[in-house]
Design a protein around this motif. Structure first.
Motif, mmCIF file in Angstrom:
data_model
loop_
_atom_site.group_PDB
_atom_site.id
_atom_site.type_symbol
_atom_site.label_atom_id
_atom_site.label_comp_id
_atom_site.label_asym_id
_atom_site.label_seq_id
_atom_site.Cartn_x
_atom_site.Cartn_y
_atom_site.Cartn_z
ATOM 1 N N PHE B 23 0.843 -0.890 -0.065
ATOM 2 C CA PHE B 23 -0.098 -0.168 -0.114
ATOM 3 C C PHE B 23 0.754 1.448 -0.009
ATOM 4 O O PHE B 23 0.706 2.061 -0.767
ATOM 5 C CB PHE B 23 -0.828 -0.093 1.263
ATOM 6 C CG PHE B 23 -1.786 1.322 1.260
ATOM 7 C CD1 PHE B 23 -2.857 1.329 0.502
ATOM 8 C CD2 PHE B 23 -1.432 2.016 2.382
ATOM 9 C CE1 PHE B 23 -3.568 2.360 0.556
ATOM 10 C CE2 PHE B 23 -2.245 3.409 2.426
ATOM 11 C CZ PHE B 23 -3.517 3.373 1.827
ATOM 12 N N SER B 27 1.212 3.815 -2.983
ATOM 13 C CA SER B 27 0.859 5.214 -2.805
ATOM 14 C C SER B 27 1.923 6.227 -3.245
ATOM 15 O O SER B 27 1.624 6.999 -3.994
ATOM 16 C CB SER B 27 0.293 5.463 -1.281
ATOM 17 O OG SER B 27 -0.618 4.845 -1.078
ATOM 18 N N THR B 30 2.313 6.269 -6.812
ATOM 19 C CA THR B 30 1.157 7.023 -7.432
ATOM 20 C C THR B 30 1.483 8.508 -7.326
ATOM 21 O O THR B 30 1.549 9.472 -8.528
ATOM 22 C CB THR B 30 -0.082 6.876 -6.884
ATOM 23 O OG1 THR B 30 -0.279 5.454 -6.987
ATOM 24 C CG2 THR B 30 -1.203 7.436 -7.828
ATOM 25 N N LYS B 31 1.957 8.865 -6.136
ATOM 26 C CA LYS B 31 2.310 10.078 -5.942
ATOM 27 C C LYS B 31 3.473 10.611 -6.810
ATOM 28 O O LYS B 31 3.677 11.621 -7.341
ATOM 29 C CB LYS B 31 2.833 10.459 -4.372
ATOM 30 C CG LYS B 31 3.429 11.836 -3.863
ATOM 31 C CD LYS B 31 3.831 11.560 -2.624
ATOM 32 C CE LYS B 31 5.161 12.078 -2.190
ATOM 33 N NZ LYS B 31 5.446 13.340 -2.568
ATOM 34 N N TRP B 144 -6.060 10.622 -3.535
ATOM 35 C CA TRP B 144 -6.864 10.107 -2.349
ATOM 36 C C TRP B 144 -7.837 8.938 -2.859
ATOM 37 O O TRP B 144 -8.034 8.191 -2.157
ATOM 38 C CB TRP B 144 -7.676 11.555 -2.098
ATOM 39 C CG TRP B 144 -8.877 11.296 -1.004
ATOM 40 C CD1 TRP B 144 -10.104 11.866 -1.166
ATOM 41 C CD2 TRP B 144 -8.695 10.790 0.319
ATOM 42 N NE1 TRP B 144 -10.639 11.494 -0.016
ATOM 43 C CE2 TRP B 144 -9.932 10.639 0.750
ATOM 44 C CE3 TRP B 144 -7.666 10.183 0.950
ATOM 45 C CZ2 TRP B 144 -10.170 10.349 2.201
ATOM 46 C CZ3 TRP B 144 -8.081 9.931 2.275
ATOM 47 C CH2 TRP B 144 -9.400 10.152 2.694
ATOM 48 N N SER B 146 -7.324 6.936 -5.173
ATOM 49 C CA SER B 146 -6.876 5.470 -5.418
ATOM 50 C C SER B 146 -6.403 4.868 -4.351
ATOM 51 O O SER B 146 -6.373 3.780 -4.025
ATOM 52 C CB SER B 146 -5.766 5.869 -6.559
ATOM 53 O OG SER B 146 -4.580 6.349 -5.977
ATOM 54 N N SER B 147 -6.055 5.758 -3.335
ATOM 55 C CA SER B 147 -5.549 5.299 -2.079
ATOM 56 C C SER B 147 -6.623 4.567 -1.165
ATOM 57 O O SER B 147 -6.502 3.762 -0.736
ATOM 58 C CB SER B 147 -5.037 6.480 -1.109
ATOM 59 O OG SER B 147 -3.672 6.927 -1.764
ATOM 60 N N GLN B 148 -7.919 5.510 -1.287
ATOM 61 C CA GLN B 148 -9.205 4.704 -0.748
ATOM 62 C C GLN B 148 -9.401 3.485 -1.227
ATOM 63 O O GLN B 148 -9.634 2.547 -0.505
ATOM 64 C CB GLN B 148 -10.342 5.852 -0.970
ATOM 65 C CG GLN B 148 -10.401 6.770 0.209
ATOM 66 C CD GLN B 148 -11.466 7.944 -0.138
ATOM 67 O OE1 GLN B 148 -11.475 7.986 -1.094
ATOM 68 N NE2 GLN B 148 -12.113 8.305 0.972
#
Lengths: 235, 643
Positions: B23, B27, B30-31, B144, B146-148
């Motif tokens: 995760f 993340s 992605t960032k 946000w 995609s993280s969720q």
């Protein structure tokens, strides 16, 4: 999540793993390393190439304490005498190829942008402020004031003051003249490498795929591999 | 913590770690990706804008207009133009706070994007440096979201994996449970074998334990067979394979002293008159064969009624004890038919006369009285026609018709239950150190203030009226109350009726649970015939009461010694050896050998061996020498009271 992100992420995981070691190496390698450049010249271009690079290094050392005017003069003359103009097509077999200074010196041939890049980098190495230098696209009137032949050309401009009339380093004529005196040249767009070395990174965003897409950043990247990495004197 | 829980926790920890790490990595990547995209956009837009401005003859108004247009129609956070001297010429900025993602999330994963920077010039003249910042709100929104989603997917994956892993673990560890319970059983000297699990390590362990159990079982069966052989040798008449006279008389005496339902029943006697003549006519060996036939006919008539005992008392007299039977005539008829059947098979029926006598016996009658009574009846019978059955009753026995007796007892017992007229009597059972092991507590029924009926009298009726389970429950209640007051070990006889009553086990568990602290002082025992007849029920009951610390044993052991081997996996605590093997033990070498072996066998599977019906100190001393763990009986009661 959009599917295009998926492949990008996959690639990036890979890039992260490989990159971690690569970043570590590049931290060391991508600094200015003229010995490395010298060695590469010998490997790739033989004694002659190594000799040229050696002369070039000597010149940089010698002009270090001179004033900017003299640096411009020495550097301009060095490249104009060492390298001969050829089109990219003739040298590289490609329509437009931006060579690194090492490549230019090694082959002793170059297109207008190769001259400009080599001079630009050399002046940075000699301690000239990056804010005073602009590589500039110009529209050049070839063969005299009445000629109807115009060509796309590239020169290096030096601004002593931000508002000053720049001095132009050109490979067509050896003399350095002021921009206003060069009526054959019409400036289109100027740029330098400012803003490309992000937050003190050792190379201009080496891991950034954008670096490969932009021709300018691409050549900066290849330069870093040649031993001409981030230059702390430049900003 | 159990192995299952530990493994499961480890599993979940690893999963959480793996998913958590991926995760974080996901993340971050992605960032990083968004930052790069934004930077490229910044650079390209700045260059494009600068290029187009350089191409125009841009006066300040045109510059501002162009930049404003770009800002207003595009997605920018900030556009700045600084002249070559560093003076701010123009700035457009969007100051709206970012609402697409929570602030804590933005703080946790800040997008650090460098501005796009480009130079604007006019001819050779520098106009300024353009800095361009794209808006990151859309990037935050994307990050946000995609993280969720990622967190949700990982959470679901962890939950699912947790479920799957608990299923897998229970599947993998299932054989371990069996192996552990086998090990526990062997620890309690219950030598059970289990099916070998498929898991290699478990299989090796359980194979080793199975081998151990099997060896013990084999040894037990061998010992049991040897015991049985000794018993036969010492107690069985060689010609008829029935009990010898001596063994029969011991049996009879111990039955009559038994304070339980065996103490009433019928005794039948048949005499072969004319055997001497037959002997002369056919020769000794033929007659021995005949007697052998008669013996086997009687044994097959007895069949599974393991408590019936038959014997050739002397040359021509056959006797049969049938405990707990009430109709002398029908039992005697069975005996008579068996004998005459054997005779007819050899065509000798007509050569002999078969007078037959039968009687009921009752608790505490003397054996000699009983035999005298039968002898006289037999004489009467032989004077009369051949093959008649002379039923004789002791004068003190009630001669009411059976139906009247039933209704009399039914009233009496129902009354007794209602008015709680049952009580317990206490007889000590002492160990080798002459210390009290427990008190044996047979039931008594209070008739009047001074008259108490012993169990031997009313137990047959309890059984006949199917009140066994009820009585046993009542007795256990009494015993537990006694234990609660006096805190001493008490032993209760269970009946076969209670054992097979479907409600009894559950009742017993509930009752023992309610007095958990006293339950360990309760000893429960079952007579040998009932124990072997209902072995599975007995096994289940034993397992059930063992949980509460009760001791479980078998009483009146000695008639089915060959079956002793079957007790290896019950987890019993003790055996009480029937009085008939104990009687005159000090002068009976054969029984001494038998008992010594029985003790050894019992001890090898963790059983204490207790002697019943010890009458005097001579017997007691001899028994101690043989390795008996405890004694009970009139002698013990007498001497332990003295001491």
């Amino acid at each position: 999540m959009p599917p295009k992100l998926e492949t990008a992420r996959l690639k990036h995981w890979l890039a992260w793993i490989i990159g971690l070691s690569a970043v570590f190496c590049s931290l060391v390698l991508a600094r200015v390393d003229l010995d490395r450049m010298q060695m590469l010249a010998l490997q790739r271009y033989g004694q002659q190439g190594a000799e040229t690079v050696s002369q070039w290094r000597l010149m940089i050392e010698n002009i270090q304490d001179l004033d900017d005017e003299q640096k411009l003069d020495q550097v301009n003359r060095f490249f104009n005498s060492v390298m001969r103009w050829r089109s990219d097509d003739e040298i590289w077999g490609k329509a437009d190829y931006w060579a690194t200074p090492l490549e230019s010196m090694g082959r002793e041939l170059g297109d207008c942008e190769d001259f400009s890049i080599a001079k630009y980098i050399t002046l940075l190495l000699a301690g000239v402020d990056i804010n005073k230098l602009r590589i500039t696209y110009v529209k050049a009137q070839m063969g005299g004031p009445y000629s109807k032949i115009f060509d796309a050309h590239m020169v290096l401009a030096y601004y002593k003051q931000p508002n000053a009339d720049p001095q132009i380093l050109d490979n067509i004529i050896d003399e350095i003249r002021l921009g206003s005196q060069r009526e054959d040249l019409k400036p289109v767009f100027g740029f330098n490498s400012q803003g490309l070395w992000i937050q003190g990174a050792s190379t201009p965003s080496l891991q950034d795929p954008g670096a490969r897409l932009s021709r300018w950043r691409n050549v900066l990247r290849r330069m870093a591999a040649d031993g001409l990495g981030y230059m702390p004197t430049t900003e | 913590m159990s192995l299952f829980k530990q493994l499961w926790l480890a599993f979940i920890c690893i999963l959480t770690l793996v998913f958590g790490a991926s995760f974080v990595v996901s993340s971050l990547s992605t960032k990083h990706y968004l930052e790069q995209q934004l930077f490229i956009k910044n650079s390209d837009n700045a260059s494009a804008l600068a290029l187009s401005l350089s191409q125009q003859d841009a006066d300040p108004v045109l510059l501002e207009l162009t930049l404003a247009a770009q800002f207003d129609t595009g997605h920018y956070q900030k556009i700045e133009l600084v002249d070559p001297e560093g003076k701010l010429l123009l700035r457009r900025e969007d100051t709206d706070p970012i609402t697409e993602a929570p602030q804590w999330f933005i703080n946790l994963l800040p997008l650090e994007v460098s501005p796009g920077i480009a130079q604007i010039q006019q001819g050779w003249q520098q106009l300024g440096t353009l800095s361009l910042y794209s808006h990151s709100r859309f990037a935050y929104q994307e990050l946000w979201k995609s993280s969720q989603q990622l967190a949700l997917v990982f959470l679901a994956a962890i939950l699912l994996s947790g479920l799957i892993s608990s299923y897998l673990l229970s599947h993998i560890l299932r054989p371990l449970g069996a192996v552990v319970s086998q090990a526990k059983a062997i620890g309690e000297r219950r030598f059970i074998t289990i099916e070998e699990p498929r898991t290699k390590e478990f299989r090796q362990v359980s194979r080793a334990m199975n081998t151990l159990s099997q060896r013990v079982q084999q040894a037990l069966h061998k010992e049991a067979a040897r015991l049985e052989k000794w018993r036969r040798d010492s107690q069985i008449d060689g010609v008829t394979s029935l009990l010898s006279r001596e063994a029969f008389m011991q049996n009879l005496a111990s039955l009559l002293e038994n304070d339980n339902d065996n103490a009433s029943g019928t005794l039948s006697l048949v005499r072969l008159e004319g055997l001497a003549e037959l002997n002369q006519r056919f020769g000794h060996s033929t007659i021995d064969e005949l007697l052998g036939d008669i013996g086997s006919a009687i044994r097959s008539m007895i069949g599974h009624r393991s408590d019936w005992q038959a014997s050739r008392l002397n040359g021509s007299e056959f006797a049969l004890i049938a405990p707990r039977t009430t109709d002398p005539e029908s039992v005697a008829t069975k005996l008579l038919n068996a004998i005459s059947g054997a005779l007819e098979a050899r065509n000798m029926r007509k050569e002999v006369n078969l007078p037959c006598a039968s009687t009921s016996y009752a608790y505490q009658e003397s054996p000699s009285q009983l035999l005298t009574r039968l002898d006289s009846a037999l004489i009467t019978a032989s004077r009369e026609d051949s093959s008649t059955i002379n039923v004789i009753q002791a004068s003190n026995l009630p001669l009411l018709p059976v139906r009247d007796q039933i209704s009399y007892w039914k009233n009496l017992l129902e009354q007794a239950f209602k008015e709680q007229k049952f009580s317990l009597d206490y007889y000590p059972v002492v160990d080798r150190e002459r210390k009290l092991m427990h008190l044996e507590a047979p039931a008594r029924l209070l008739i009047t203030k001074d008259e108490r009926l012993s169990a031997a009298v009313f137990l047959p009726w309890i059984k006949r009226l199917k009140m066994s389970a009820e009585l046993d429950q009542h007795i256990i209640d009494l015993a537990l109350k006694h234990i609660a007051v006096y805190n001493e070990a008490l032993c209760i006889n269970l009946s076969a009726g209670a054992l097979i009553d479907p409600n009894f086990p559950l009742w017993l568990s509930t009752r023992l649970e309610s007095t958990k602290e006293h339950s360990g002082n309760l000893w429960l025992e079952l007579p040998e015939p009932a124990a072997f007849r209902h072995l599975e029920a007995f096994k289940r009951l034993t397992a059930r009461v063992k949980v509460f610390g009760c001791k479980v044993g078998v009483e009146h052991v000695g008639h089915q010694l060959a079956n002793i081997g079957q007790l290896h996996d019950l987890g019993l605590d003790y055996l009480k050896v029937d009085a008939f093997l104990i009687r005159d033990i000090d002068s009976n070498p054969a029984n001494q050998t038998l008992l010594r072996t029985l003790c050894t066998v019992g001890h090898s599977i963790g059983l204490s061996v207790i002697a019943e019906g010890v009458r005097n100190l001579d017997e007691w001393h001899q028994l101690e020498e043989l390795g008996i763990d405890g004694c009970t009986g009139p002698g013990v009661t007498k001497f332990s009271k003295l001491s």
